[in-house]
Design a protein around this motif. Structure first.
Motif, PDB file in Angstrom:
ATOM      1  N   MET A   1       0.847  -1.187   0.000  1.00 55.31           N
ATOM      2  CA  MET A   1       0.000   0.000   0.000  1.00 55.31           C
ATOM      3  C   MET A   1       0.886   1.241   0.000  1.00 55.31           C
ATOM      4  SD  MET A   1      -3.372  -0.628   2.404  1.00 55.31           S
ATOM      5  CE  MET A   1      -2.543  -1.226   3.835  1.00 55.31           C
ATOM      6  N   SER A   2       0.334   2.330  -0.488  1.00 60.15           N
ATOM      7  CA  SER A   2       1.063   3.591  -0.520  1.00 60.15           C
ATOM      8  C   SER A   2       1.078   4.238   0.868  1.00 60.15           C
ATOM      9  CB  SER A   2       0.431   4.531  -1.541  1.00 60.15           C
ATOM     10  OG  SER A   2      -0.914   4.799  -1.189  1.00 60.15           O
ATOM     11  N   THR A   3       1.785   5.353   0.991  1.00 62.50           N
ATOM     12  CA  THR A   3       1.895   6.061   2.269  1.00 62.50           C
ATOM     13  C   THR A   3       0.528   6.464   2.801  1.00 62.50           C
ATOM     14  OG1 THR A   3       4.036   6.902   1.567  1.00 62.50           O
ATOM     15  CG2 THR A   3       2.998   7.990   3.441  1.00 62.50           C
ATOM     16  N   TYR A   4      -0.320   6.984   1.913  1.00 64.50           N
ATOM     17  CA  TYR A   4      -1.689   7.349   2.273  1.00 64.50           C
ATOM     18  C   TYR A   4      -2.628   6.579   1.358  1.00 64.50           C
ATOM     19  CZ  TYR A   4       0.621  11.096   4.750  1.00 64.50           C
ATOM     20  OH  TYR A   4       1.433  11.793   5.600  1.00 64.50           O
ATOM     21  N   PRO A   5      -2.927   5.346   1.712  1.00 69.70           N
ATOM     22  CA  PRO A   5      -3.732   4.500   0.826  1.00 69.70           C
ATOM     23  C   PRO A   5      -5.120   5.077   0.546  1.00 69.70           C
ATOM     24  CG  PRO A   5      -2.775   3.227   2.619  1.00 69.70           C
ATOM     25  CD  PRO A   5      -2.557   4.659   2.934  1.00 69.70           C
ATOM     26  N   THR A   6      -5.624   4.723  -0.618  1.00 66.48           N
ATOM     27  CA  THR A   6      -6.981   5.093  -0.999  1.00 66.48           C
ATOM     28  C   THR A   6      -7.947   4.003  -0.525  1.00 66.48           C
ATOM     29  OG1 THR A   6      -6.827   3.927  -3.102  1.00 66.48           O
ATOM     30  CG2 THR A   6      -6.150   6.264  -3.086  1.00 66.48           C
ATOM     31  N   THR A   7      -9.206   4.298  -0.602  1.00 65.05           N
ATOM     32  CA  THR A   7     -10.228   3.311  -0.257  1.00 65.05           C
ATOM     33  C   THR A   7     -10.018   2.036  -1.073  1.00 65.05           C
ATOM     34  OG1 THR A   7     -11.827   5.011   0.338  1.00 65.05           O
ATOM     35  CG2 THR A   7     -12.726   2.860  -0.291  1.00 65.05           C
ATOM     36  N   ARG A   8      -9.772   2.201  -2.346  1.00 59.21           N
ATOM     37  CA  ARG A   8      -9.565   1.038  -3.218  1.00 59.21           C
ATOM     38  C   ARG A   8      -8.375   0.203  -2.752  1.00 59.21           C
ATOM     39  NH1 ARG A   8     -11.144   0.031  -8.693  1.00 59.21           N
ATOM     40  NH2 ARG A   8     -10.054  -1.837  -9.366  1.00 59.21           N
ATOM     41  N   ASP A  69      -4.273   1.082  12.649  1.00 60.84           N
ATOM     42  CA  ASP A  69      -4.880   2.052  13.546  1.00 60.84           C
ATOM     43  C   ASP A  69      -6.122   2.636  12.856  1.00 60.84           C
ATOM     44  OD1 ASP A  69      -5.589   4.192  15.173  1.00 60.84           O
ATOM     45  OD2 ASP A  69      -3.632   5.160  15.078  1.00 60.84           O
ATOM     46  N   PRO A  70      -7.292   2.528  13.490  1.00 54.85           N
ATOM     47  CA  PRO A  70      -8.518   3.064  12.873  1.00 54.85           C
ATOM     48  C   PRO A  70      -8.426   4.558  12.563  1.00 54.85           C
ATOM     49  CG  PRO A  70      -9.066   1.708  14.767  1.00 54.85           C
ATOM     50  CD  PRO A  70      -7.571   1.849  14.757  1.00 54.85           C
ATOM     51  N   VAL A  71      -7.728   5.309  13.382  1.00 53.11           N
ATOM     52  CA  VAL A  71      -7.584   6.751  13.137  1.00 53.11           C
ATOM     53  C   VAL A  71      -6.848   6.976  11.819  1.00 53.11           C
ATOM     54  CG1 VAL A  71      -6.557   8.894  13.994  1.00 53.11           C
ATOM     55  CG2 VAL A  71      -7.694   7.330  15.583  1.00 53.11           C
ATOM     56  N   PHE A  72      -5.849   6.157  11.535  1.00 52.12           N
ATOM     57  CA  PHE A  72      -5.112   6.267  10.277  1.00 52.12           C
ATOM     58  C   PHE A  72      -6.028   6.018   9.079  1.00 52.12           C
ATOM     59  CE2 PHE A  72      -2.732   3.956   6.925  1.00 52.12           C
ATOM     60  CZ  PHE A  72      -1.982   5.016   6.456  1.00 52.12           C
ATOM     61  N   VAL A  73      -6.809   4.955   9.138  1.00 53.88           N
ATOM     62  CA  VAL A  73      -7.690   4.616   8.015  1.00 53.88           C
ATOM     63  C   VAL A  73      -8.752   5.697   7.825  1.00 53.88           C
ATOM     64  CG1 VAL A  73      -9.314   2.920   7.084  1.00 53.88           C
ATOM     65  CG2 VAL A  73      -7.247   2.144   8.269  1.00 53.88           C
ATOM     66  N   VAL A  74      -9.367   6.142   8.910  1.00 53.08           N
ATOM     67  CA  VAL A  74     -10.381   7.205   8.818  1.00 53.08           C
ATOM     68  C   VAL A  74      -9.754   8.481   8.259  1.00 53.08           C
ATOM     69  CG1 VAL A  74     -11.900   8.711  10.164  1.00 53.08           C
ATOM     70  CG2 VAL A  74     -11.880   6.244  10.599  1.00 53.08           C
ATOM     71  N   SER A  75      -8.551   8.817   8.713  1.00 51.97           N
ATOM     72  CA  SER A  75      -7.871  10.018   8.203  1.00 51.97           C
ATOM     73  C   SER A  75      -7.585   9.901   6.710  1.00 51.97           C
ATOM     74  CB  SER A  75      -6.562  10.252   8.959  1.00 51.97           C
ATOM     75  OG  SER A  75      -6.815  10.564  10.296  1.00 51.97           O
TER      76      SER A  75
END
Length: 94
Positions: A1-8, A69-75
């Motif tokens: 995954m990338s540094t800031y993954p997308t939903t996809r 971390d859920p905060v990471f995914v939500v962010s």
């Protein structure tokens, strides 16, 4: 995954991990993802195509399944849907 993954990217990773756990050679289908996340197949399809985005509850479920971390995914989800660069940066630094 990338540094800031997308939903996809989150969904692709989840599909691969589930397949691995279930001993399957290929990522699981959107239908199977929908069953696991307890949503419709149409919802998964809309997330994959960028028509809609994960809500915070589903993003938390995805994070839990991916051991993130859920905060990471939500962010990441909020950054993805942000309408301008400043908001996107704000979410990425959260």
């Amino acid at each position: 995954m990338s540094t800031y993954p997308t939903t996809r990217e989150f969904l692709d990773e989840l599909a691969q991990q589930i397949a691995h756990r279930e001993g399957l050679p290929e990522p699981v289908s959107d239908y199977r993802l929908a069953q696991i996340l307890q949503v419709s197949k149409q919802a998964v399809s809309k997330w994959r195509t960028g028509k809609t985005y994960l809500g915070e509850e589903i993003a938390s479920k995805v994070a839990e399944r991916l051991d993130l971390d859920p905060v990471f995914v939500v962010s990441c989800v909020h950054a993805e849907r942000a309408q301008n660069v400043a908001l996107r940066q704000l979410w990425r630094t959260s």
